[in-house]
Write a protein that holds these residues in place. Structure first.
Motif, mmCIF file in Angstrom:
data_model
loop_
_atom_site.group_PDB
_atom_site.id
_atom_site.type_symbol
_atom_site.label_atom_id
_atom_site.label_comp_id
_atom_site.label_asym_id
_atom_site.label_seq_id
_atom_site.Cartn_x
_atom_site.Cartn_y
_atom_site.Cartn_z
ATOM 1 N N SER A 195 36.026 34.704 53.117
ATOM 2 C CA SER A 195 36.552 35.159 54.408
ATOM 3 C C SER A 195 36.008 36.535 54.776
ATOM 4 C CB SER A 195 38.082 35.196 54.377
ATOM 5 O OG SER A 195 38.550 36.184 53.474
ATOM 6 N N ARG A 196 35.455 37.223 53.786
ATOM 7 C CA ARG A 196 34.865 38.542 54.019
ATOM 8 C C ARG A 196 33.343 38.486 53.960
ATOM 9 N NH1 ARG A 196 39.839 39.321 51.451
ATOM 10 N NH2 ARG A 196 41.123 40.950 52.433
ATOM 11 N N GLY A 197 32.796 37.279 54.055
ATOM 12 C CA GLY A 197 31.345 37.116 54.103
ATOM 13 C C GLY A 197 30.654 37.200 52.762
ATOM 14 N N ILE A 198 31.391 36.946 51.668
ATOM 15 C CA ILE A 198 30.834 37.106 50.323
ATOM 16 C C ILE A 198 30.868 35.789 49.565
ATOM 17 C CG2 ILE A 198 31.131 38.250 48.087
ATOM 18 C CD1 ILE A 198 32.487 40.558 49.640
ATOM 19 N N ASP A 199 29.749 35.434 48.954
ATOM 20 C CA ASP A 199 29.684 34.325 47.999
ATOM 21 C C ASP A 199 29.605 34.962 46.624
ATOM 22 O OD1 ASP A 199 29.255 32.089 46.497
ATOM 23 O OD2 ASP A 199 27.228 31.685 47.229
ATOM 24 N N VAL A 200 30.757 35.088 45.957
ATOM 25 C CA VAL A 200 30.811 35.816 44.690
ATOM 26 C C VAL A 200 30.553 34.885 43.517
ATOM 27 C CG1 VAL A 200 33.308 35.549 44.375
ATOM 28 C CG2 VAL A 200 32.134 37.500 43.342
ATOM 29 N N ASP A 201 29.730 35.341 42.597
ATOM 30 C CA ASP A 201 29.454 34.626 41.353
ATOM 31 C C ASP A 201 30.146 35.398 40.241
ATOM 32 O OD1 ASP A 201 28.420 33.164 39.254
ATOM 33 O OD2 ASP A 201 26.460 34.164 39.300
ATOM 34 N N VAL A 202 31.205 34.816 39.667
ATOM 35 C CA VAL A 202 31.991 35.487 38.639
ATOM 36 C C VAL A 202 31.482 35.084 37.264
ATOM 37 C CG1 VAL A 202 34.298 35.916 37.720
ATOM 38 C CG2 VAL A 202 34.003 35.425 40.158
ATOM 39 N N ALA A 203 31.182 36.066 36.423
ATOM 40 C CA ALA A 203 30.654 35.797 35.083
ATOM 41 C C ALA A 203 31.566 36.400 34.027
ATOM 42 C CB ALA A 203 29.254 36.385 34.931
ATOM 43 N N ARG A 204 31.631 35.768 32.886
ATOM 44 C CA ARG A 204 32.354 36.349 31.760
ATOM 45 C C ARG A 204 31.601 37.561 31.244
ATOM 46 N NH1 ARG A 204 31.984 34.516 25.831
ATOM 47 N NH2 ARG A 204 32.291 36.769 25.794
ATOM 48 N N GLY A 205 32.282 38.431 30.520
ATOM 49 C CA GLY A 205 31.633 39.596 29.938
ATOM 50 C C GLY A 205 31.683 39.559 28.434
ATOM 51 N N PHE A 206 31.133 40.589 27.806
ATOM 52 C CA PHE A 206 31.087 40.704 26.349
ATOM 53 C C PHE A 206 31.627 42.058 25.894
ATOM 54 C CE2 PHE A 206 28.137 37.411 27.443
ATOM 55 C CZ PHE A 206 28.301 36.456 26.449
ATOM 56 N N GLY A 207 32.698 42.492 26.555
ATOM 57 C CA GLY A 207 33.271 43.788 26.265
ATOM 58 C C GLY A 207 32.969 44.757 27.395
ATOM 59 N N SER A 208 33.844 45.736 27.575
ATOM 60 C CA SER A 208 33.691 46.650 28.707
ATOM 61 C C SER A 208 32.452 47.533 28.613
ATOM 62 C CB SER A 208 34.944 47.522 28.842
ATOM 63 O OG SER A 208 36.005 46.784 29.394
ATOM 64 N N VAL A 209 32.075 47.932 27.415
ATOM 65 C CA VAL A 209 30.866 48.748 27.272
ATOM 66 C C VAL A 209 29.658 47.961 27.748
ATOM 67 C CG1 VAL A 209 29.327 49.892 25.647
ATOM 68 C CG2 VAL A 209 31.795 50.165 25.411
ATOM 69 N N ALA A 210 29.548 46.702 27.307
ATOM 70 C CA ALA A 210 28.435 45.855 27.706
ATOM 71 C C ALA A 210 28.492 45.546 29.199
ATOM 72 C CB ALA A 210 28.434 44.558 26.897
ATOM 73 N N ALA A 211 29.707 45.319 29.729
ATOM 74 C CA ALA A 211 29.848 45.023 31.153
ATOM 75 C C ALA A 211 29.430 46.214 32.005
ATOM 76 C CB ALA A 211 31.291 44.631 31.462
ATOM 77 N N ALA A 212 29.830 47.417 31.596
ATOM 78 C CA ALA A 212 29.431 48.618 32.332
ATOM 79 C C ALA A 212 27.922 48.787 32.320
ATOM 80 C CB ALA A 212 30.105 49.846 31.726
ATOM 81 N N GLN A 213 27.297 48.555 31.168
ATOM 82 C CA GLN A 213 25.850 48.659 31.069
ATOM 83 C C GLN A 213 25.166 47.616 31.941
ATOM 84 O OE1 GLN A 213 25.242 48.288 26.828
ATOM 85 N NE2 GLN A 213 25.492 50.476 26.461
ATOM 86 N N ALA A 214 25.735 46.408 31.997
ATOM 87 C CA ALA A 214 25.133 45.339 32.795
ATOM 88 C C ALA A 214 25.163 45.673 34.280
ATOM 89 C CB ALA A 214 25.854 44.021 32.526
ATOM 90 N N VAL A 215 26.246 46.304 34.738
ATOM 91 C CA VAL A 215 26.307 46.734 36.135
ATOM 92 C C VAL A 215 25.297 47.850 36.377
ATOM 93 C CG1 VAL A 215 27.744 47.788 37.924
ATOM 94 C CG2 VAL A 215 28.712 46.034 36.412
ATOM 95 N N ALA A 216 25.262 48.820 35.479
ATOM 96 C CA ALA A 216 24.328 49.946 35.628
ATOM 97 C C ALA A 216 22.882 49.483 35.620
ATOM 98 C CB ALA A 216 24.563 50.959 34.512
ATOM 99 N N ASN A 217 22.586 48.437 34.837
ATOM 100 C CA ASN A 217 21.219 47.922 34.724
ATOM 101 C C ASN A 217 20.875 46.892 35.787
ATOM 102 O OD1 ASN A 217 20.773 49.537 32.462
ATOM 103 N ND2 ASN A 217 21.451 47.948 31.034
ATOM 104 N N LYS A 218 21.738 46.741 36.797
ATOM 105 C CA LYS A 218 21.505 45.878 37.971
ATOM 106 C C LYS A 218 21.544 44.392 37.654
ATOM 107 C CE LYS A 218 18.777 49.430 40.320
ATOM 108 N NZ LYS A 218 17.538 49.739 41.097
ATOM 109 N N GLN A 219 22.135 44.014 36.539
ATOM 110 C CA GLN A 219 22.341 42.587 36.279
ATOM 111 C C GLN A 219 23.509 42.065 37.101
ATOM 112 O OE1 GLN A 219 22.240 43.803 31.957
ATOM 113 N NE2 GLN A 219 21.618 41.678 31.748
#
Length: 370
Positions: free
Chosen positions: A69-93
């Motif tokens: 409804s806000r114009g977004i097709d979101v792809d939700v993925a599981r993570g492997f811990g918050s440290v890894a998730a933060a790195q994945a966002v920072a690394n543009k994954q």
């Protein structure tokens, strides 16, 4: 850490461990094809861990249309811990992530360009779990006892901080290193006298195995970290603030649905992930995990301000603790004022009556926290 990346949720990669809920699946069916689908912006979002009762709400939000409804097709993925998730966002994954503050602070201390857009849980629930029959009645009673601990767990680095704050002579506590897959079992089997744990993870497992544990939150003596924060890269914020607003609104609306309709929300989760209902103790695990997590939202930040609000003044002591006990020596303390913003919260919140209903629905879970 198991990995420094996250992968799309998949029915083929379910993780199972004892009675603990472990499921990672697509957030919902694919959106319709054709002209409508082409107008939606594809956005990748990572969870901090496997989808469970404390983090599944973006999946349900996608199904209910809060993103589309806000114009977004979101792809939700599981993570492997918050440290890894933060790195994945920072690394543009990923474009956005749901990350516990400890992971984001560590990433920022390493110079990764992350910013927090909202906070949903105000306590990471680091603590000590005991069996109901345990003779231990105070933190100092841990002296002379065996304490099970997973060396790579989120709370492990902060055990010394808790011991110091609670007046425990850590040299008199026998630490027993345990694998994460059996940490609750060694407590149940009385191989140790207590364990360190994240409450929203270990309490549901213990309850599912017929235990009524006593859990002491370390935050009671000031050893606390925020949890479940919405994070993105600084460049995303700078280049597309409208997208940041839309994502924060959609995620908060997804979470607000679970706060208002906790049982219906779990029904939706089970419909998306049928294995939850089929696994022994799976639904109960999800309900307990959700209830405990929602308790961590019942704080002045949300009640006196708005859903998602971050108290930036509280971040300083959290940064100091992470820098002292969890960060590498060459890390640089981030600036709290650059680390988080409240500019995107306020559009989605609960009424006083709705907050009162949340207090009522979570009251039973509060009894598990000693």
């Amino acid at each position: 850490m198991a990995s420094t990346t996250s992968r799309p949720l998949s029915r083929r990669r379910l993780l199972q461990g004892g009675a603990a809920l472990a499921a990672g699946l697509p957030a919902a069916a694919m959106l319709g094809t054709g002209a409508r689908a082409q107008t939606l912006k594809s956005v990748k979002l990572t969870l901090p861990w496997i989808a469970n009762g404390s983090n599944y709400w973006p999946m349900v939000g996608k199904k209910l249309g809060y993103f589309s409804s806000r114009g977004i097709d979101v792809d939700v993925a599981r993570g492997f811990g918050s440290v890894a998730a933060a790195q994945a966002v920072a690394n543009k994954q990923f474009d956005f992530g749901i990350v516990f503050a400890g992971g984001t602070i560590l990433a920022a201390a390493r110079g990764l360009p992350l910013v927090t857009l909202a906070t949903l849980y105000y306590d990471a629930m680091m603590g000590t779990a005991l069996l109901a029959s345990s003779p231990i009645t105070s933190p100092k009673d841990l002296e002379g006892k065996k304490l099970g601990i997973v060396p790579t767990s989120a709370e492990a680095p902060f055990w010394p901080a808790y011991a110091a704050a609670a007046g425990i002579d850590a040299s008199k506590v026998q630490l027993v290193q345990v694998d994460s897959k059996v940490i609750e079992r060694v407590l149940i089997d009385k191989q140790v006298d207590a364990i360190t744990a994240i409450g929203s993870s270990s309490i549901p497992v213990l309850v599912a195995q017929g235990q009524t544990p006593r859990f002491t939150l370390w935050s009671k003596v000031g050893v606390e970290l925020y949890a479940a924060q919405i994070v993105t890269r600084q460049e995303v914020l700078d280049q597309d603030p409208k997208l940041c607003q839309a994502m924060v609104d959609a995620i908060l609306e997804s979470y607000a649905f679970t706060l208002r309709e906790p049982k219906k929300a779990i029904d939706e989760f089970v419909a998306l992930v049928p294995e939850v209902g089929l696994t022994k103790g799976g639904r109960e695990n999800a309900e307990v995990s959700q209830g405990l997590a929602q308790l961590m939202t019942l704080r002045p930040e949300a009640l006196d301000h708005t859903l998602g609000w971050t108290d930036i003044d509280k971040l300083g002591p959290m940064f100091d603790m992470v820098m002292k006990y969890g960060a590498p020596k060459d890390a640089v303390r981030p600036d709290p004022k650059k680390f988080a913003t409240n500019q995107f919260v306020g559009k989605v919140t609960l009424t006083k009556a709705e907050w009162d209903a949340v207090k009522t629905s979570t009251a039973g879970y509060a009894k598990l926290l000693g």
